[in-house]
Design a protein around this motif. Structure first.
Motif, mmCIF file in Angstrom:
data_model
loop_
_atom_site.group_PDB
_atom_site.id
_atom_site.type_symbol
_atom_site.label_atom_id
_atom_site.label_comp_id
_atom_site.label_asym_id
_atom_site.label_seq_id
_atom_site.Cartn_x
_atom_site.Cartn_y
_atom_site.Cartn_z
ATOM 1 N N GLU A 58 39.301 32.340 47.105
ATOM 2 C CA GLU A 58 40.362 31.966 48.039
ATOM 3 C C GLU A 58 39.876 30.989 49.109
ATOM 4 N N ARG A 59 38.557 30.778 49.200
ATOM 5 C CA ARG A 59 38.012 29.786 50.118
ATOM 6 C C ARG A 59 37.622 28.508 49.370
ATOM 7 N N LEU A 60 38.102 28.400 48.139
ATOM 8 C CA LEU A 60 37.950 27.219 47.281
ATOM 9 C C LEU A 60 36.513 26.981 46.831
ATOM 10 N N ARG A 61 35.661 28.005 46.960
ATOM 11 C CA ARG A 61 34.273 27.904 46.521
ATOM 12 C C ARG A 61 34.181 28.167 45.023
ATOM 13 N N VAL A 62 33.481 27.292 44.317
ATOM 14 C CA VAL A 62 33.315 27.448 42.875
ATOM 15 C C VAL A 62 32.436 28.670 42.613
ATOM 16 N N ARG A 63 32.927 29.557 41.764
ATOM 17 C CA ARG A 63 32.174 30.770 41.455
ATOM 18 C C ARG A 63 30.912 30.408 40.664
ATOM 19 N N GLY A 64 29.798 30.994 41.062
ATOM 20 C CA GLY A 64 28.552 30.806 40.326
ATOM 21 C C GLY A 64 27.674 29.680 40.806
ATOM 22 N N VAL A 65 28.194 28.817 41.711
ATOM 23 C CA VAL A 65 27.404 27.701 42.232
ATOM 24 C C VAL A 65 27.637 27.606 43.739
ATOM 25 N N ALA A 66 26.589 27.631 44.513
ATOM 26 C CA ALA A 66 26.710 27.532 45.968
ATOM 27 C C ALA A 66 26.903 26.071 46.379
ATOM 28 N N GLY A 67 27.544 25.883 47.544
ATOM 29 C CA GLY A 67 27.676 24.541 48.111
ATOM 30 C C GLY A 67 28.622 23.631 47.356
ATOM 31 N N LEU A 68 29.559 24.219 46.610
ATOM 32 C CA LEU A 68 30.480 23.415 45.796
ATOM 33 C C LEU A 68 31.887 23.983 45.908
ATOM 34 N N ARG A 69 32.853 23.122 46.237
ATOM 35 C CA ARG A 69 34.263 23.529 46.316
ATOM 36 C C ARG A 69 35.123 22.561 45.515
ATOM 37 N N VAL A 70 36.322 23.037 45.209
ATOM 38 C CA VAL A 70 37.357 22.190 44.619
ATOM 39 C C VAL A 70 38.569 22.259 45.530
ATOM 40 N N ALA A 71 39.161 21.123 45.834
ATOM 41 C CA ALA A 71 40.338 21.087 46.698
ATOM 42 C C ALA A 71 41.292 20.007 46.223
ATOM 43 N N HIS A 109 28.503 29.824 33.025
ATOM 44 C CA HIS A 109 29.586 30.060 32.071
ATOM 45 C C HIS A 109 30.855 30.427 32.841
ATOM 46 N N ALA A 110 31.845 29.530 32.822
ATOM 47 C CA ALA A 110 33.114 29.727 33.524
ATOM 48 C C ALA A 110 34.228 29.364 32.551
ATOM 49 N N PRO A 111 34.669 30.329 31.726
ATOM 50 C CA PRO A 111 35.552 30.010 30.597
ATOM 51 C C PRO A 111 36.919 29.461 30.971
ATOM 52 N N ASP A 112 37.371 29.662 32.207
ATOM 53 C CA ASP A 112 38.714 29.203 32.565
ATOM 54 C C ASP A 112 38.746 27.792 33.141
ATOM 55 N N VAL A 113 37.616 27.136 33.270
ATOM 56 C CA VAL A 113 37.628 25.738 33.722
ATOM 57 C C VAL A 113 38.405 24.898 32.705
ATOM 58 N N GLY A 114 39.424 24.197 33.184
ATOM 59 C CA GLY A 114 40.264 23.373 32.313
ATOM 60 C C GLY A 114 41.485 24.084 31.778
ATOM 61 N N ARG A 115 41.528 25.404 31.909
ATOM 62 C CA ARG A 115 42.678 26.157 31.401
ATOM 63 C C ARG A 115 43.708 26.369 32.510
ATOM 64 N N ASN A 116 44.795 27.078 32.180
ATOM 65 C CA ASN A 116 45.876 27.345 33.139
ATOM 66 C C ASN A 116 46.632 26.073 33.530
#
Length: 538
Positions: A489-502, A285-292
């Motif tokens: 700040e290291r671009l790692r997706v919170r709650g899931v290991a081994g996944l980044r967004v850049a 559950h990551a409520p801010d995905v798609g927001r901002n």
């Protein structure tokens, strides 16, 4: 089912993704797979600077997104071109090289994002840059990304720069230097009259590396997650067959401000209620995905001229042939032109410490770049607010990756944004009334002279009807220290290991300028972070 395996899987061969693929594959001991939903960049118009007239709104290389009707624009929907091709939007954009203000990045750091201050990111900008003017304290000359001066001049743009300085705005020969404020001329990402997209700069020199595999026509369906860790991605190959790439180390989403949050949501990472409404199992559950969601909204003022402009040059077949011949022989003339020639970064008043509006000045005018120029002599003076307060969102529209999400920009939804766009229009009209520009203007076409300079409500309503996006969507996978932030700040997706967004989706606040150069910087930063973290693991 086709299966691939690699250490790193990068989703999206846009501005950031191409950089990351280049940097990570420089290590021969790791393998990299780069997936791109669109085709290879073989369309010849991609490589001609003015080719955006032909590639924008072309569904073979453009996602052709469209926003939902927006109350702030009197219910209008706007086109949002996004590159669907190697190079991503850097293969379609207006080629303008702008970094933003140093304070943009210092604010990111002040929000808790260590490593993202201006002092931290300036070396990354310099690393990528091959500056035609040479290296100095603010520029690099050894990078892959060619940054050059305009190969085209037009008297109407020179007159605009002179009029702006007469109106009290200083001339600035380098808005990417010590200070951004002032007026001058754009630099562009081109080399010898050819577009220097991220694919040209960062992929072409390394595409033969045996440890780098570039896959086009790969529409990613979701990130595969097992026991809280990203293990790969599944995708649709050329719209026909299912395929899978498994990764030994990391998945990196560089799919852009629309696609990256959509892919997170399709993978079960997002607002739990929204995911369930779309029939998707909630992984995190990551409520801010798609927001901002943030974007630069531009008011495009058009002035008819009493002397020829580019509108006149391109209307006849004879002139088009002459322009084509000049480009073929010298890589010069109108076909070597970026989206705008002159620019200005200005403050709407003493209440702001740094510029809060930007001008794009074009020696032509059109209702839409893909529809051809107006049938009269004219030029365009576009002005945008650099740091909008309005926040929109990307909303999932079903579990099928081929179904576009809904885009709600929420333009002009704050008083600051409304006041700033109105003041920007007023400043534009004041500049038009200074010599030498004044003598070249035959008529105020859009808006007309009937609109009183101090008519706030009238100017705002005009802006609601005649503004457009400059195509700088950002912020939908916000970076931050708080629990609601999508990445750290290291671009790692919170709650899931081994996944980044850049990509530009990670921006907590939009930068004060065009977004391509910052996207490339984000790619540089991500590649450093990935190598650092995996070196520590090893």
């Amino acid at each position: 089912m086709e299966r691939l395996e690699a250490d790193y899987v990068i989703v999206g061969a846009g501005s950031a993704g191409c950089v990351i693929a280049n940097r990570l594959s420089a290590d021969p001991n790791v393998s990299v797979v780069l997936l791109e939903a669109g085709p290879a960049d073989r369309n010849p118009w991609i490589h001609i600077p003015v080719g955006y007239f032909k590639t924008m709104h072309n569904p073979t290389v453009d996602w052709c997104y469209k926003t939902e009707p927006d109350p702030g624009l009197n219910g209008r929907s706007l086109d949002w071109p996004r590159g669907k091709v190697l190079g991503g939007s850097s293969s379609l954009n207006g080629l303008l090289y702008v970094r933003g203000q140093s304070s943009d990045y210092d604010r990111w750091a002040q929000m808790g994002n260590r490593g993202w201050s201006w002092e931290d990111v300036l070396p990354l900008f310099k690393r990528s840059e091959n500056q035609e003017r040479g290296a100095d304290a603010f520029h690099g000359a050894d990078g892959e990304l060619s940054v050059s001066n305009m190969r085209l001049q037009r008297p109407i743009c020179d007159a605009w720069v002179a009029a702006a300085t007469a109106a009290g705005y200083p001339f600035n020969p380098d808005y990417n230097g010590e200070t951004q404020e002032g007026v001058g001329y754009f630099q562009l990402t081109a080399r010898k009259g050819r577009r220097c997209s991220a694919a040209v700069a960062f992929l072409n020199p390394v595409k033969s590396r045996p440890n780098l595999k570039i896959v086009t026509g790969a529409l990613v369906k979701k990130v595969e997650i097992e026991n809280g860790r990203a293990t790969g991605v599944s995708y649709l190959a050329h719209g026909r067959s299912d395929a899978l790439v498994t990764c030994r180390r990391e998945v990196i989403l560089s799919s852009g401000t629309i696609n990256s949050p959509q892919l997170l949501m399709l993978s079960g990472i997002g607002d739990g209620a929204q995911l369930k409404d779309n029939g998707i199992e909630v992984v995190h559950h990551a409520p801010d995905v798609g927001r901002n969601l943030q974007d630069h909204l531009q008011a495009r003022l058009v002035f008819k001229c009493n002397e020829p402009t580019l509108n006149d040059e391109v209307r006849s077949l004879f002139n088009q042939a002459r322009i084509a011949l000049k480009y073929a022989m010298f890589r010069a003339g109108p076909m070597a032109m970026a989206a705008s020639l002159a620019t200005g970064f200005m403050r709407t008043g003493d209440h702001v410490a740094t510029p809060d509006i930007q001008f794009h000045v074009q020696p032509w005018s059109a209702d839409n770049p893909g529809e051809g120029v107006h049938p009269f002599s004219a030029f365009t003076m576009s002005v945008c607010q650099l740091r909008p307060e309005s926040r929109g969102e990307i909303v999932l529209n079903g579990p099928d990756p081929r179904t576009y999400p809904k885009i709600f920009p929420h333009y002009l939804s704050t008083e600051t944004d409304r006041r700033t766009i109105v003041e920007g229009v007023k400043i534009a009209r004041r500049i038009a009334r200074h010599a030498p520009l004044k003598s070249k203007i035959a008529e105020e076409f859009r808006p007309t002279a009937d609109l009183a300079m101090d008519d706030y409500e009238g100017t705002l309503d005009w802006a609601r009807n005649y503004t457009a996006s400059i195509y700088h969507p950002t912020g939908t996978c916000r970076m931050g220290q708080d629990e609601r932030a999508v990445v750290d700040e290291r671009l790692r997706v919170r709650g899931v290991a081994g996944l980044r967004v850049a990509d530009c989706s990670i921006m907590p606040e939009i930068v004060s300028g065009n977004t391509n150069a910052p996207a490339i910087m984000i790619g540089e930063k991500c590649s450093d972070l990935v190598r650092e973290d995996n070196r520590q693991i090893a």
